[in-house]
Design a protein around this motif. Structure first.
Motif, PDB file in Angstrom:
ATOM      1  N   ARG A  42      15.519  13.105  61.665  1.00  0.00           N
ATOM      2  CA  ARG A  42      16.095  12.551  62.887  1.00  0.00           C
ATOM      3  C   ARG A  42      17.619  12.673  62.886  1.00  0.00           C
ATOM      4  NH1 ARG A  42      12.581   9.855  66.014  1.00  0.00           N
ATOM      5  NH2 ARG A  42      10.586   9.213  65.090  1.00  0.00           N
ATOM      6  N   GLU A  43      18.214  12.567  61.689  1.00  0.00           N
ATOM      7  CA  GLU A  43      19.673  12.676  61.581  1.00  0.00           C
ATOM      8  C   GLU A  43      20.168  14.082  61.898  1.00  0.00           C
ATOM      9  OE1 GLU A  43      20.230  11.483  57.597  1.00  0.00           O
ATOM     10  OE2 GLU A  43      19.979   9.326  57.985  1.00  0.00           O
ATOM     11  N   ALA A  44      19.245  15.046  61.971  1.00  0.00           N
ATOM     12  CA  ALA A  44      19.648  16.422  62.260  1.00  0.00           C
ATOM     13  C   ALA A  44      20.357  16.526  63.609  1.00  0.00           C
ATOM     14  CB  ALA A  44      18.428  17.348  62.232  1.00  0.00           C
ATOM     15  N   ARG A  45      19.996  15.660  64.560  1.00  0.00           N
ATOM     16  CA  ARG A  45      20.621  15.761  65.882  1.00  0.00           C
ATOM     17  C   ARG A  45      22.120  15.504  65.810  1.00  0.00           C
ATOM     18  NH1 ARG A  45      17.388  10.575  68.335  1.00  0.00           N
ATOM     19  NH2 ARG A  45      18.201   8.994  66.912  1.00  0.00           N
ATOM     20  N   GLU A  46      22.552  14.568  64.939  1.00  0.00           N
ATOM     21  CA  GLU A  46      23.980  14.296  64.806  1.00  0.00           C
ATOM     22  C   GLU A  46      24.676  15.418  64.057  1.00  0.00           C
ATOM     23  OE1 GLU A  46      25.283  11.982  66.501  1.00  0.00           O
ATOM     24  OE2 GLU A  46      23.316  11.239  67.129  1.00  0.00           O
ATOM     25  N   ARG A  47      24.021  15.948  63.042  1.00  0.00           N
ATOM     26  CA  ARG A  47      24.627  17.062  62.301  1.00  0.00           C
ATOM     27  C   ARG A  47      24.758  18.281  63.207  1.00  0.00           C
ATOM     28  NH1 ARG A  47      21.318  14.947  58.048  1.00  0.00           N
ATOM     29  NH2 ARG A  47      19.623  16.396  58.529  1.00  0.00           N
ATOM     30  N   VAL A  48      23.701  18.576  63.960  1.00  0.00           N
ATOM     31  CA  VAL A  48      23.716  19.746  64.848  1.00  0.00           C
ATOM     32  C   VAL A  48      24.746  19.566  65.959  1.00  0.00           C
ATOM     33  CG1 VAL A  48      22.367  21.025  66.555  1.00  0.00           C
ATOM     34  CG2 VAL A  48      21.350  20.438  64.340  1.00  0.00           C
ATOM     35  N   ARG A  49      24.779  18.381  66.576  1.00  0.00           N
ATOM     36  CA  ARG A  49      25.723  18.122  67.668  1.00  0.00           C
ATOM     37  C   ARG A  49      27.170  18.322  67.181  1.00  0.00           C
ATOM     38  NH1 ARG A  49      24.843  14.345  71.800  1.00  0.00           N
ATOM     39  NH2 ARG A  49      23.386  13.209  70.454  1.00  0.00           N
ATOM     40  N   THR A  50      27.495  17.739  66.014  1.00  0.00           N
ATOM     41  CA  THR A  50      28.865  17.833  65.501  1.00  0.00           C
ATOM     42  C   THR A  50      29.191  19.242  65.030  1.00  0.00           C
ATOM     43  OG1 THR A  50      28.670  15.533  64.765  1.00  0.00           O
ATOM     44  CG2 THR A  50      30.504  16.802  63.883  1.00  0.00           C
ATOM     45  N   ALA A  51      28.232  19.919  64.391  1.00  0.00           N
ATOM     46  CA  ALA A  51      28.468  21.280  63.910  1.00  0.00           C
ATOM     47  C   ALA A  51      28.726  22.234  65.075  1.00  0.00           C
ATOM     48  CB  ALA A  51      27.272  21.756  63.095  1.00  0.00           C
ATOM     49  N   LEU A  52      27.958  22.094  66.150  1.00  0.00           N
ATOM     50  CA  LEU A  52      28.167  22.953  67.323  1.00  0.00           C
ATOM     51  C   LEU A  52      29.529  22.688  67.957  1.00  0.00           C
ATOM     52  CD1 LEU A  52      24.641  22.836  69.013  1.00  0.00           C
ATOM     53  CD2 LEU A  52      25.697  24.772  67.860  1.00  0.00           C
TER      54      LEU A  52
END
Length: 512
Positions: A42-52
């Motif tokens: 679930r934490e992937a959404r924050e990592r993906v959002r910030t990385a993009l």
């Protein structure tokens, strides 16, 4: 817009295909992920959002829904970051969706857009090749490990920006040179202590050679300083080389545990695991929140050495019983069932009592009750599963200082071991049996045929030593190995007699 990305998850040491579906549509701005997910997924959404964002791509103020299917499989780990990011970018129209067909993607994404390595790449890529996928995209640090799998293209990526440019043909994806990596499979044997360095203990050396030749479990009992640990640490030097199939199985296990390195992505040597006696049952058999292989499985196709056997907790040792019989560890969890291979050779060492000097009453200060209590830590069912039990006596001074230039080396012993194993392979050709220790009880009369005289001998031994059916069968298997080492097709009385000698020690000590 809608997109699909193929990825996978590791369960046990096998891989399960997963589909990442992304939908970007009008509505309240939200980034939602569904599909039986663990907290780190679930934490992937924050990592993906910030990385993009840090790569110059902001998510639009729309409703973004990510579904990981099938929904009945629990998803855990950080390997979904990259496929989720690619799925979102494809749904946004930044990456062409037609380039995602027949491509499997795994990888963790950092907040700066870097692609980080993950555990279990080898079984994932192996499954992709079996599913006839065209290519796999993996973190560049996992590329050497993934390149061990034949028949599939690999793309190694460093950053999220590199992924976007590669899909849009602005740069070429980096592909590892499999030809160069293939040479890593043929590596020089690691330096291990040699048997020629041990003076005396010929009986124990012979027991080690028999144990390795037939893949029999071995227990050494003796006072401190008798050389039990020294001998055990030299056993890897007489083990035969692994086949490529065996090495791939072992490499898979080490991949799942994250024990492979970029410089050593291929397990060419048979494992030798030596866990401390304070190890927990979960550490030995495997387990955890996300069940992974334990020391039993890390010793697959190799040696599991348990020093100071009686110091291990009894509940820890009892875990060995099922893997020693079935050669696999089966774990049942709420999220599913996990199975790890555990075809290992057990080598154990222990003192005969707490002070270590029983039955030398001049040096032993333990009472009979203390000795019995110490030895009872090893249950009879576990002892029955140990084929060879040998006493290591104190080394005499003359043997200690003797210089013997003709002392046998590990290489010489290994030649005889290989010859004995070749005889077994010829005998068991066309069956799933590989070693004498693996002969099923139902086939003992076929492979361990005895004459009338030998049957009478074994009947007297059975009654005299009060053997169990399991220990009787193990004597026959050990005798079969001794006969193979002797170059004999038939099991002779001398072979049976020597095999029985390796059961006398445990009987003597367990009687107290």
């Amino acid at each position: 817009m809608y997109s699909i990305v193929s990825t996978a998850i590791v369960r046990g040491i096998e891989s399960i295909p997963i589909r990442v579906e992304a939908d970007v549509t009008d509505g309240m701005p939200v980034f939602e992920m569904v599909g039986f997910l663990s907290a780190e997924v679930r934490e992937a959404r924050e990592r993906v959002r910030t990385a993009l964002k840090n790569c110059g791509y902001r998510l639009p103020p729309k409703r973004i829904t990510i579904n990981l299917s099938p929904a009945y499989v629990r998803k855990c780990g950080s390997s979904f970051d990259l496929p989720v990011a690619v799925a979102v970018l494809a749904a946004m129209g930044i990456i062409p969706k037609d380039r995602l067909e027949q491509l499997l993607i795994v990888g963790e994404v950092g907040l700066d857009g870097r692609i980080k390595p993950i555990h279990g790449v080898l079984p994932i890529v192996t499954k992709a090749a079996q599913e006839r996928m065209d290519a796999c995209m993996v973190p560049v640090e996992n590329a050497k490990e993934a390149a061990l799998v034949k028949g599939i293209r690999l793309f190694g990526v460093n950053t999220l920006e590199e992924v976007i440019k590669g899909f849009n043909d602005e740069i070429k994806f980096w592909e590892p040179e499999k030809e160069e990596i293939g040479h890593e499979k043929k590596v020089k044997r690691k330096e291990v202590p040699d048997f020629s360095e041990i003076n005396g203990q010929q009986f124990v050396k012979r027991a080690c050679e028999i144990a390795v030749s037939g893949r029999h479990n071995l227990l050494m009992i003796g006072p401190p300083g008798a050389g039990k640990t020294m001998i055990a640490r030299r056993i890897p030097g007489i083990l035969p080389e692994m086949t490529e199939e065996e090495a791939l199985e072992v490499t898979k296990i080490y991949s799942v545990r994250g024990l492979l390195t970029e410089s050593e992505a291929w397990m060419a040597e048979r494992p030798f695991r030596n866990p401390h006696h304070t190890i927990t049952p979960q550490g030995l058999a495997g387990g955890g929140m996300v069940p992974g292989p334990g020391e039993i499985s890390l010793a697959h196709h190799g040696v599991l050495f348990l020093d100071e056997l009686a110091e291990f907790r009894r509940e820890t040792l009892e875990i060995l019983r099922q893997p020693m019989e079935e050669h696999c560890v089966k774990l049942a969890r709420l999220a599913g069932n996990y199975e790890f291979p555990s075809d290992f050779m057990l080598v154990a060492a222990m003192n005969p009592c707490r002070c270590g000097y029983y039955p030398d009453l001049n040096r032993c200060h333990c009472t009979k009750g203390m000795v019995e209590q110490y030895l009872k830590k090893i249950s009879q069912p576990l002892l029955d599963r140990i084929d060879i039990c040998v006493e290591t006596k104190r080394v005499e001074y003359q043997d200690l200082i003797k210089e013997n230039p003709h002392q046998e080396t590990s290489a010489e012993i290994r030649k005889r071991v290989v010859a004995a194993m070749e005889r077994q392979q010829q005998r068991f050709a066309g069956t799933n049996i590989r070693y004498n220790s693996r002969i099923p009880a139902a086939l003992l009369t076929k492979y361990c045929r005895l004459s009338t005289k030998q049957k009478q001998y074994m009947e007297s031994i059975y009654q005299k030593l009060e053997l169990t059916a399991r220990s009787y069968h193990r004597i026959l298997r050990v005798a079969r190995t001794i006969a193979d080492m002797d170059g004999s097709d038939e099991i002779l009385t001398r072979h049976l007699s020597e095999a029985v000698c390796y059961r006398n020690v445990d009987k003597k000590f367990w009687e107290g």
